[in-house]
Scaffold this active site. Structure first.
Site, PDB file in Angstrom:
ATOM      1  N   ASN A  38      57.227  56.162  46.655  1.00 26.23           N
ATOM      2  CA  ASN A  38      58.517  55.538  46.956  1.00 26.23           C
ATOM      3  C   ASN A  38      58.933  55.685  48.409  1.00 26.23           C
ATOM      4  OD1 ASN A  38      58.518  54.735  44.359  1.00 26.23           O
ATOM      5  ND2 ASN A  38      60.038  56.216  43.641  1.00 26.23           N
ATOM      6  N   ASP A  88      63.602  59.773  37.739  1.00 31.73           N
ATOM      7  CA  ASP A  88      62.144  59.604  37.633  1.00 31.73           C
ATOM      8  C   ASP A  88      61.463  60.814  37.023  1.00 31.73           C
ATOM      9  OD1 ASP A  88      61.763  57.690  40.720  1.00 31.73           O
ATOM     10  OD2 ASP A  88      62.508  57.171  38.742  1.00 31.73           O
TER      11      ASP A  88
HETATM   12  C1  EPZ Z   1      64.162  53.414  43.489  1.00 29.91           C
HETATM   13  O1  EPZ Z   1      64.349  52.188  42.822  1.00 29.91           O
HETATM   14  C2  EPZ Z   1      62.819  53.942  43.016  1.00 29.91           C
HETATM   15  N1  EPZ Z   1      61.774  52.978  43.348  1.00 29.91           N
HETATM   16  C3  EPZ Z   1      62.850  54.147  41.510  1.00 29.91           C
HETATM   17  O2  EPZ Z   1      61.604  54.742  41.143  1.00 29.91           O
HETATM   18  C4  EPZ Z   1      63.960  55.139  41.177  1.00 29.91           C
HETATM   19  O3  EPZ Z   1      64.039  55.301  39.777  1.00 29.91           O
HETATM   20  C5  EPZ Z   1      65.288  54.598  41.725  1.00 29.91           C
HETATM   21  O4  EPZ Z   1      65.174  54.353  43.140  1.00 29.91           O
HETATM   22  C6  EPZ Z   1      66.434  55.577  41.501  1.00 29.91           C
HETATM   23  O5  EPZ Z   1      66.127  56.795  42.132  1.00 29.91           O
HETATM   24  C7  EPZ Z   1      61.331  52.901  44.620  1.00 29.91           C
HETATM   25  O6  EPZ Z   1      61.809  53.602  45.501  1.00 29.91           O
HETATM   26  C8  EPZ Z   1      60.219  51.935  44.889  1.00 29.91           C
HETATM   27  P1  EPZ Z   1      68.253  51.954  42.819  1.00 29.91           P
HETATM   28  P2  EPZ Z   1      65.587  51.231  43.248  1.00 29.91           P
HETATM   29  O7  EPZ Z   1      68.617  50.716  43.534  1.00 29.91           O
HETATM   30  O8  EPZ Z   1      65.914  51.413  44.662  1.00 29.91           O
HETATM   31  C9  EPZ Z   1      71.635  50.001  40.256  1.00 29.91           C
HETATM   32  C10 EPZ Z   1      59.630  55.016  39.920  1.00 29.91           C
HETATM   33  O9  EPZ Z   1      59.452  55.367  38.748  1.00 29.91           O
HETATM   34  N2  EPZ Z   1      71.635  48.921  41.264  1.00 29.91           N
HETATM   35  O10 EPZ Z   1      68.442  53.271  43.515  1.00 29.91           O
HETATM   36  O11 EPZ Z   1      65.274  49.868  42.769  1.00 29.91           O
HETATM   37  C11 EPZ Z   1      70.343  50.071  39.464  1.00 29.91           C
HETATM   38  O12 EPZ Z   1      70.367  49.166  38.381  1.00 29.91           O
HETATM   39  C12 EPZ Z   1      60.730  54.035  40.248  1.00 29.91           C
HETATM   40  O13 EPZ Z   1      58.978  55.446  40.907  1.00 29.91           O
HETATM   41  C13 EPZ Z   1      72.692  47.990  41.246  1.00 29.91           C
HETATM   42  O14 EPZ Z   1      73.577  48.050  40.402  1.00 29.91           O
HETATM   43  O15 EPZ Z   1      66.740  51.837  42.362  1.00 29.91           O
HETATM   44  C14 EPZ Z   1      70.328  51.503  39.002  1.00 29.91           C
HETATM   45  O16 EPZ Z   1      71.143  51.624  37.866  1.00 29.91           O
HETATM   46  C15 EPZ Z   1      61.431  53.509  39.000  1.00 29.91           C
HETATM   47  N3  EPZ Z   1      72.696  47.003  42.178  1.00 29.91           N
HETATM   48  C16 EPZ Z   1      70.976  52.256  40.171  1.00 29.91           C
HETATM   49  O17 EPZ Z   1      71.675  51.278  40.930  1.00 29.91           O
HETATM   50  C17 EPZ Z   1      71.735  46.917  43.150  1.00 29.91           C
HETATM   51  O18 EPZ Z   1      71.821  45.997  43.991  1.00 29.91           O
HETATM   52  C18 EPZ Z   1      69.975  52.939  41.096  1.00 29.91           C
HETATM   53  O19 EPZ Z   1      68.989  51.986  41.394  1.00 29.91           O
HETATM   54  C19 EPZ Z   1      70.695  47.873  43.160  1.00 29.91           C
HETATM   55  C20 EPZ Z   1      70.669  48.870  42.206  1.00 29.91           C
END
Ligand code: EPZ
Length: 420
Positions: A23, A307
């Site tokens: 990540n 995660d």
């Molecule tokens: C990153 O995803 C990681 N992936 C994920 O890891 C990790 O679970 C996640 O962060 C949370 O720590 C990478 O870094 C490639 P978020 P990301 O935006 O950035 C909501 C793994 O297993 N949200 O931090 O896509 C979302 O739905 C993966 O390695 C909105 O509402 O996650 C979630 O509930 C899985 N609107 C929360 O925020 C948005 O525009 C956190 O998601 C964006 C996100």
């Protein structure tokens, strides 16, 4: 598709070295779109996801060489600004090319990543951020089209209903580094991978400070140059290996870790009665006695990482007592519950909570991986179970764990791969 066959009940013993963070490397690879110069990235894990990002960068006009953990990324021909559906849909993290493409070229057309098994995965915060910087954004036939003559620094609040967003923080940061003027991101994600990206951007000539805190300041600069960077260790792989030692009642020395990145997990395990010997950049985990059941609530960093939720559920499923696991980041991230129950676990889902009643033993079964961390939790359960566990669709596992079979085998696990 392949499956993983694990004969359980082997105490894992020995040493293992953690690979670079998936990540962290994905957004850092995207950041190379911000310069024409060559960039050298070291400590890169050979994963399905890194190879997907290599294909995306090549499609966007980059030359990419990858050998023995080192990526050399250069500019070949005119950069293309379209990241198409067939690549983005295989890995939602590829959405993080939006910010650098917009920042460098003033335009970007990126397929909407869509949801995945762990949740809806919206991108509203990404779009809020780039719009605040002055981009015109349209959504047409499943693509985000963004353009701007010149992005202008802005003060942006990026907190969402589930707290901060890692990739939205990354996208906005990468769009802002070449904007005119100053950008302040409030409620920014504090994850170590965001810090690693900011550190790489600063090596390229960006002016970023506050990374790792909820307020990040970016002073726009005229251009960025190439840089060399080594990716931080993967804290989630490290955490998974710690749990592998505990669930098999083993004894493992884990090398290449940054202890402060594992604070919440170590704190929780110490609450469960585990004593972890901490080295300079290593951890020694030795199982001594049955753990206490502990409750888990996932939160943005530095809270307990979502995660690690599935992997912790496996460990708690064989720990005497009752554990309540509350998933605050992805309330539907419980695909592993039904599979663990098929192995004899006693887990009940109640909305964003899972109630785990520890059992004396799990039994090896045929199970199916559904997403990256669920597949890791099934592998942990298989290592502890009596008998043989067959995990199908292990391409999920290969997305985020480099050479996982070799690493487990080197610790004594009886694991092999078979064609489905
Ligand atoms: C990153 O995803 C990681 N992936 C994920 O890891 C990790 O679970 C996640 O962060 C949370 O720590 C990478 O870094 C490639 P978020 P990301 O935006 O950035 C909501 C793994 O297993 N949200 O931090 O896509 C979302 O739905 C993966 O390695 C909105 O509402 O996650 C979630 O509930 C899985 N609107 C929360 O925020 C948005 O525009 C956190 O998601 C964006 C996100």
């Amino acid at each position: 598709m392949d499956k993983l066959i694990i004969e359980g009940q082997v105490k894992l013993k020995g040493e293992v070295t953690v690979s670079g963070a998936k990540n962290s490397v994905l957004p850092i690879m995207a950041a190379t779109l911000l310069t024409e110069d060559a960039c050298i990235i070291k400590g890169v894990p050979d994963l399905r996801d890194t190879n997907t990002m290599i294909r995306i960068l090549r499609a966007l006009g980059k030359g990419v060489e990858f050998d023995k953990g080192v990526l050399v990324i250069s500019s070949l021909k005119k950069t293309n600004y379209i990241a198409d559906y067939k690549l983005v849909s295989t890995m939602r993290a590829s959405f993080c090319v939006l910010g650098p493409l917009l920042g460098k070229l003033g335009k970007a057309k990126v397929s909407l990543p869509g949801g995945c098994i762990i949740g809806v995965r919206p991108v509203d915060l990404h779009l809020k951020g780039i719009k605040a910087l002055g981009a015109d954004v349209d959504i047409e036939s499943g693509y985000i089209s963004a353009k701007a003559k010149k992005l202008k620094g802005a003060h942006i609040y990026l907190g969402g209903v589930y707290g901060s967003s890692v990739l939205a923080t990354d996208n906005v940061m990468m769009a802002a580094v070449l904007a005119s003027g100053k950008t302040v991101i409030e409620a920014a994600a504090c994850e170590p991978e965001v810090v690693d990206l900011a550190d790489f951007l600063n090596k390229m000539g960006a002016k970023i400070k506050g990374q790792g805190t909820p307020t990040i300041e970016i002073e726009g600069v005229r251009c960025l140059h190439g840089a060399t960077h080594t990716i931080i260790p993967d804290r989630i792989e490290a955490g998974t290996m710690i749990l592998a030692a505990l669930i098999t009642k083993g004894d493992i020395l884990i090398r290449n870790v940054i202890l402060r990145h594992l604070g919440a997990l170590i704190d929780k395990l110490e609450e469960a009665g585990v004593s972890i010997i901490k080295g300079e950049n290593s951890l020694h985990v030795r199982y001594k006695k049955p753990l206490n059941a502990v409750n888990i609530t996932t939160l943005p960093y530095p809270g307990f990482p979502t995660d690690m939720q599935a992997q912790m559920m496996s460990l708690m499923s064989v720990t005497p007592g009752i554990t309540i696991i509350t998933e605050k980041i992805y309330p539907d991230r419980f695909m592993h519950v039904s599979e663990l129950n098929r192995m004899g676990a006693h887990i009940q889902r109640e909305g964003p909570h899972a109630i785990v009643e520890g059992v004396a033993r799990l039994s090896g079964s045929c199970v199916m991986a559904s997403d990256l961390r669920a597949s890791a939790s099934l592998a942990l359960a298989g290592l502890a179970a009596f008998g043989k566990t067959s995990i199908s669709r292990i391409y999920h596992l290969e997305r985020g764990y480099e050479k996982i079979e070799e690493k487990l085998e080197s610790l004594g696990a009886r694991v092999r791969r078979e064609k489905e």
